[in-house]
Design an enzyme around this catalytic site. Structure first.
Site, mmCIF file in Angstrom:
data_model
loop_
_atom_site.group_PDB
_atom_site.id
_atom_site.type_symbol
_atom_site.label_atom_id
_atom_site.label_comp_id
_atom_site.label_asym_id
_atom_site.label_seq_id
_atom_site.Cartn_x
_atom_site.Cartn_y
_atom_site.Cartn_z
ATOM 1 N N SER A 115 0.825 -1.199 0.000
ATOM 2 C CA SER A 115 0.000 0.000 0.000
ATOM 3 C C SER A 115 0.869 1.264 0.000
ATOM 4 O O SER A 115 1.614 1.499 -0.949
ATOM 5 C CB SER A 115 -0.958 -0.042 1.200
ATOM 6 O OG SER A 115 -1.957 0.949 1.095
ATOM 7 N N ASP A 167 -10.044 -5.002 -3.864
ATOM 8 C CA ASP A 167 -9.485 -3.898 -3.071
ATOM 9 C C ASP A 167 -10.284 -2.622 -3.361
ATOM 10 O O ASP A 167 -10.359 -2.180 -4.517
ATOM 11 C CB ASP A 167 -8.012 -3.694 -3.442
ATOM 12 C CG ASP A 167 -7.266 -2.787 -2.464
ATOM 13 O OD1 ASP A 167 -7.927 -1.998 -1.779
ATOM 14 O OD2 ASP A 167 -6.031 -2.893 -2.405
ATOM 15 N N HIS A 203 -7.932 -5.420 0.420
ATOM 16 C CA HIS A 203 -6.710 -4.652 0.666
ATOM 17 C C HIS A 203 -5.845 -5.376 1.694
ATOM 18 O O HIS A 203 -5.707 -4.957 2.852
ATOM 19 C CB HIS A 203 -7.065 -3.247 1.149
ATOM 20 C CG HIS A 203 -5.905 -2.294 1.113
ATOM 21 N ND1 HIS A 203 -5.243 -1.970 -0.061
ATOM 22 C CD2 HIS A 203 -5.280 -1.582 2.094
ATOM 23 C CE1 HIS A 203 -4.271 -1.110 0.214
ATOM 24 N NE2 HIS A 203 -4.265 -0.868 1.511
#
Length: 228
Positions: A115, A167, A203
């Site tokens: 991320s 995600d 995610h």
């Protein structure tokens, strides 16, 4: 930047992977996952830096571990924290330089992140003057305003992007668009670009993605798979 965690190589060290965690996370939280991958890569030393705690606009200014400030998720087109990113890039560059001083070949150093840590890993890998061994982006992106600073790109830099199809924090499109930028604007050879999408994954990461990462590292560093 806090003191990094290290997972030493269990055999002769021939390579280094630096793993950068995501927003609001700690290196300790990722230790177990990295340790599982380390078991398949006995010649790799792992370095897990810790982001400093800083005010995060997304979280109403509350302090959280963060490589740079961020206003929204998914990140906006103009999302950019010049001071925070500059500081974090300098910190990672310092870790790379320290490894080189220890005798590491920069071509055997891989940057890896999740991320926000993936965004930082890509920014460093695409701007550093070191010829790195590769970069791994998991659920990441390349900030648009940071692209103006990409003045040096090693044409043989191997890049792996992995992203969950479910995600919603950093949608898969962000990796797709980053790969298009690498291919069409920076003209990186497609042979050095690997993009994997994972069905049903949000995610986070899963076993299939970890397996692909390990296999990719073994391939780019020319390491034999571990057999039990």
């Amino acid at each position: 930047m806090g003191t990094p965690l290290r997972i030493p190589a269990t055999a002769q060290r021939t390579a280094t992977v630096m793993f950068l965690h995501g927003l609001g996370q700690t290196n300790v939280a990722w230790y177990g996952m990295v340790q599982r991958m380390a078991g398949q890569l006995p010649n790799v030393e792992w370095i897990l830096p810790q982001a400093p705690s800083r005010p995060v606009t997304l979280n109403a200014g509350h302090h959280r571990p963060s490589w740079f400030d961020i206003r929204s998720l998914p990140p906006g087109y103009d999302e950019w924290d010049d001071a925070g990113i500059a500081s974090s890039v300098t910190g990672v560059e310092g870790l790379i330089q320290a490894e080189v001083h220890r005798g590491a070949d920069p071509r055997r150093i891989i940057l890896m992140g999740f991320s926000q840590g993936a965004a930082l890993s890509l920014l460093v890998a695409l701007t550093t003057l070191h010829e790195l061994g590769g970069v791994i982006s998991l659920s990441g992106w390349i900030p648009h305003r940071g692209r103006e600073q990409i003045v040096h790109t090693e044409p043989s830099l191997p890049i792996f992007c992995g992203h969950g199809k479910n995600d919603i924090e950093i949608p898969t499109y962000y990796s797709e668009e980053a790969m298009a930028f690498l291919r069409d604007v920076l003209r990186l050879p497609t042979a050095f670009l690997t993009f994997k999408r994972y069905e049903g994954l949000a995610h986070t990461i899963n076993g299939a993605e970890m397996y692909d990462v390990v296999t990719w590292i073994q391939s780019v560093l020319h390491m034999a798979p571990v057999t039990h």
